[in-house]
Design a protein around this motif. Structure first.
Motif, PDB file in Angstrom:
ATOM      1  N   GLN A 186     -25.927  27.823  60.972  1.00 39.80           N
ATOM      2  CA  GLN A 186     -25.449  26.755  61.840  1.00 39.80           C
ATOM      3  C   GLN A 186     -24.553  25.811  61.048  1.00 39.80           C
ATOM      4  O   GLN A 186     -24.915  25.308  59.988  1.00 39.80           O
ATOM      5  N   LYS A 187     -23.363  25.586  61.573  1.00 38.40           N
ATOM      6  CA  LYS A 187     -22.386  24.737  60.898  1.00 38.40           C
ATOM      7  C   LYS A 187     -22.552  23.279  61.314  1.00 38.40           C
ATOM      8  O   LYS A 187     -23.019  22.975  62.406  1.00 38.40           O
ATOM      9  N   ARG A 188     -22.141  22.389  60.426  1.00 37.67           N
ATOM     10  CA  ARG A 188     -22.206  20.961  60.733  1.00 37.67           C
ATOM     11  C   ARG A 188     -20.951  20.475  61.431  1.00 37.67           C
ATOM     12  O   ARG A 188     -20.947  19.404  62.043  1.00 37.67           O
ATOM     13  N   ALA A 189     -19.870  21.260  61.350  1.00 40.22           N
ATOM     14  CA  ALA A 189     -18.624  20.856  61.997  1.00 40.22           C
ATOM     15  C   ALA A 189     -17.861  22.081  62.486  1.00 40.22           C
ATOM     16  O   ALA A 189     -17.869  23.127  61.834  1.00 40.22           O
ATOM     17  N   VAL A 190     -17.203  21.932  63.628  1.00 40.02           N
ATOM     18  CA  VAL A 190     -16.309  22.961  64.153  1.00 40.02           C
ATOM     19  C   VAL A 190     -14.922  22.348  64.278  1.00 40.02           C
ATOM     20  O   VAL A 190     -14.751  21.293  64.897  1.00 40.02           O
ATOM     21  N   GLN A 236     -11.601  14.418  55.202  1.00 41.65           N
ATOM     22  CA  GLN A 236     -11.866  13.275  56.069  1.00 41.65           C
ATOM     23  C   GLN A 236     -13.258  13.346  56.694  1.00 41.65           C
ATOM     24  O   GLN A 236     -13.897  12.315  56.914  1.00 41.65           O
ATOM     25  N   LEU A 237     -13.735  14.546  56.959  1.00 36.38           N
ATOM     26  CA  LEU A 237     -15.080  14.704  57.507  1.00 36.38           C
ATOM     27  C   LEU A 237     -16.156  14.447  56.454  1.00 36.38           C
ATOM     28  O   LEU A 237     -17.305  14.149  56.792  1.00 36.38           O
ATOM     29  N   GLY A 238     -15.784  14.590  55.189  1.00 41.94           N
ATOM     30  CA  GLY A 238     -16.739  14.384  54.114  1.00 41.94           C
ATOM     31  C   GLY A 238     -17.764  15.497  53.999  1.00 41.94           C
ATOM     32  O   GLY A 238     -18.899  15.264  53.584  1.00 41.94           O
ATOM     33  N   LEU A 239     -17.347  16.718  54.350  1.00 37.14           N
ATOM     34  CA  LEU A 239     -18.246  17.866  54.329  1.00 37.14           C
ATOM     35  C   LEU A 239     -17.731  18.942  53.380  1.00 37.14           C
ATOM     36  O   LEU A 239     -16.515  19.073  53.188  1.00 37.14           O
ATOM     37  N   PRO A 240     -18.628  19.740  52.808  1.00 43.73           N
ATOM     38  CA  PRO A 240     -18.171  20.886  52.016  1.00 43.73           C
ATOM     39  C   PRO A 240     -17.607  21.962  52.940  1.00 43.73           C
ATOM     40  O   PRO A 240     -18.033  22.085  54.098  1.00 43.73           O
ATOM     41  N   PRO A 241     -16.655  22.768  52.464  1.00 45.89           N
ATOM     42  CA  PRO A 241     -16.052  23.814  53.293  1.00 45.89           C
ATOM     43  C   PRO A 241     -17.066  24.764  53.926  1.00 45.89           C
ATOM     44  O   PRO A 241     -16.866  25.232  55.051  1.00 45.89           O
ATOM     45  N   LYS A 242     -18.160  25.039  53.228  1.00 42.38           N
ATOM     46  CA  LYS A 242     -19.131  26.005  53.734  1.00 42.38           C
ATOM     47  C   LYS A 242     -19.819  25.525  55.018  1.00 42.38           C
ATOM     48  O   LYS A 242     -20.407  26.320  55.751  1.00 42.38           O
ATOM     49  N   ASP A 243     -19.754  24.222  55.279  1.00 43.55           N
ATOM     50  CA  ASP A 243     -20.400  23.661  56.469  1.00 43.55           C
ATOM     51  C   ASP A 243     -19.477  23.606  57.684  1.00 43.55           C
ATOM     52  O   ASP A 243     -19.856  23.076  58.730  1.00 43.55           O
ATOM     53  N   CYS A 244     -18.257  24.146  57.534  1.00 46.24           N
ATOM     54  CA  CYS A 244     -17.265  24.037  58.596  1.00 46.24           C
ATOM     55  C   CYS A 244     -16.860  25.405  59.146  1.00 46.24           C
ATOM     56  O   CYS A 244     -16.721  26.377  58.397  1.00 46.24           O
ATOM     57  N   LEU A 245     -16.665  25.455  60.438  1.00 46.44           N
ATOM     58  CA  LEU A 245     -16.200  26.654  61.134  1.00 46.44           C
ATOM     59  C   LEU A 245     -14.901  26.326  61.841  1.00 46.44           C
ATOM     60  O   LEU A 245     -14.799  25.314  62.539  1.00 46.44           O
ATOM     61  N   VAL A 246     -13.895  27.194  61.676  1.00 46.84           N
ATOM     62  CA  VAL A 246     -12.592  27.005  62.306  1.00 46.84           C
ATOM     63  C   VAL A 246     -12.410  27.999  63.446  1.00 46.84           C
ATOM     64  O   VAL A 246     -12.801  29.165  63.345  1.00 46.84           O
ATOM     65  N   LEU A 247     -11.791  27.542  64.535  1.00 43.94           N
ATOM     66  CA  LEU A 247     -11.425  28.402  65.651  1.00 43.94           C
ATOM     67  C   LEU A 247      -9.910  28.406  65.765  1.00 43.94           C
ATOM     68  O   LEU A 247      -9.293  27.351  65.971  1.00 43.94           O
TER      69      LEU A 247
END
Length: 228
Positions: free
Chosen positions: A9-13, A163-174
């Motif tokens: 589960q990602k923290r950001a999309v 800007q989100l302050g998250l590591p890349p592994k926590d993000c999913l791109v569409l």
């Protein structure tokens, strides 16, 4: 289930805008087709989808010039396109892509942070998001206006993650285009391709491909339910 089919589960999309979140590719195709026709250039839908969609105006113009011998004053072409697009916006709304609202509500309910990363200028992106009642869902908007190097360079996605302050592994791109998917992967992000045209979908270098956002929502719901 095979481990390669699962996704944490990602923290950001992070959403691309044109062709992914809003159904604008045909809207802009119609405008550019009309403008280029005044110069005697026939813009086919295959050329638009495979080589121009997802690019900035300058990038698209360079493709037309270098690969197809299109010769015209760049500023004049852009001004004609701007006027044509403004006329179309007065006549019709750009709708959401199928499944957009459903996926956004699903992510919002799960408290997943959302952002938009687009090659459109900021005022254009803001206009479309506000007109569709979506702007408040997105914590970050990175547009062509804020970056030096637009997609396919990774700068827009790296800027968004920062800007989100998250590591890349926590993000999913569409993403729906080769240009956008290339940028996301170059930024070290997990990227899903969302593209209804099989010929384009096959050339996207992504972690997983879908026909539409309904499929993405169903996949994420199934995966994240099993992980919890």
């Amino acid at each position: 289930m095979n481990i390669v089919d699962t996704i944490e589960q990602k923290r950001a999309v992070l959403f691309d805008l044109d062709g992914t979140l809003i159904d604008s590719e045909w809207f802009y195709y119609k405008a550019w087709k009309a403008v280029l026709a005044t110069y005697g250039f026939t813009l086919g839908s295959d050329l638009w989808l495979s080589e121009l969609a997802g690019k900035t105006d300058s990038q698209a113009f360079e493709v037309l010039r270098s690969r197809y011998g299109f010769q015209a004053d760049k500023s004049e072409v852009f001004e004609r396109a701007r006027k044509r697009i403004a006329q179309q916006l007065d006549e019709e709304a750009v709708p959401l892509m199928p499944g957009s609202a459903d996926l956004i509500n699903f992510l919002h309910q799960r408290k997943v942070t959302m952002a938009v990363v687009t090659s459109s200028k900021r005022e254009v992106a803001t206009y479309h998001l506000e007109r569709n009642g979506l702007r408040h869902f997105f914590d970050v908007l990175v547009s062509r206006t804020e970056v030096v190097h637009p997609k396919p360079d990774p700068e827009p996605y790296r800027r968004c993650v920062q800007q989100l302050g998250l590591p890349p592994k926590d993000c999913l791109v569409l993403e729906d285009s080769f240009t956008g998917a290339t940028a996301a992967k170059a930024a070290g992000l997990t990227c899903f391709g969302v593209q209804p045209h099989e010929s384009i979908r096959q050339v996207l270098v992504v972690d997983r491909s879908f026909d539409n956002l309904h499929e993405v929502r169903e996949f994420l719901e199934n995966q994240w339910t099993e992980l919890n």
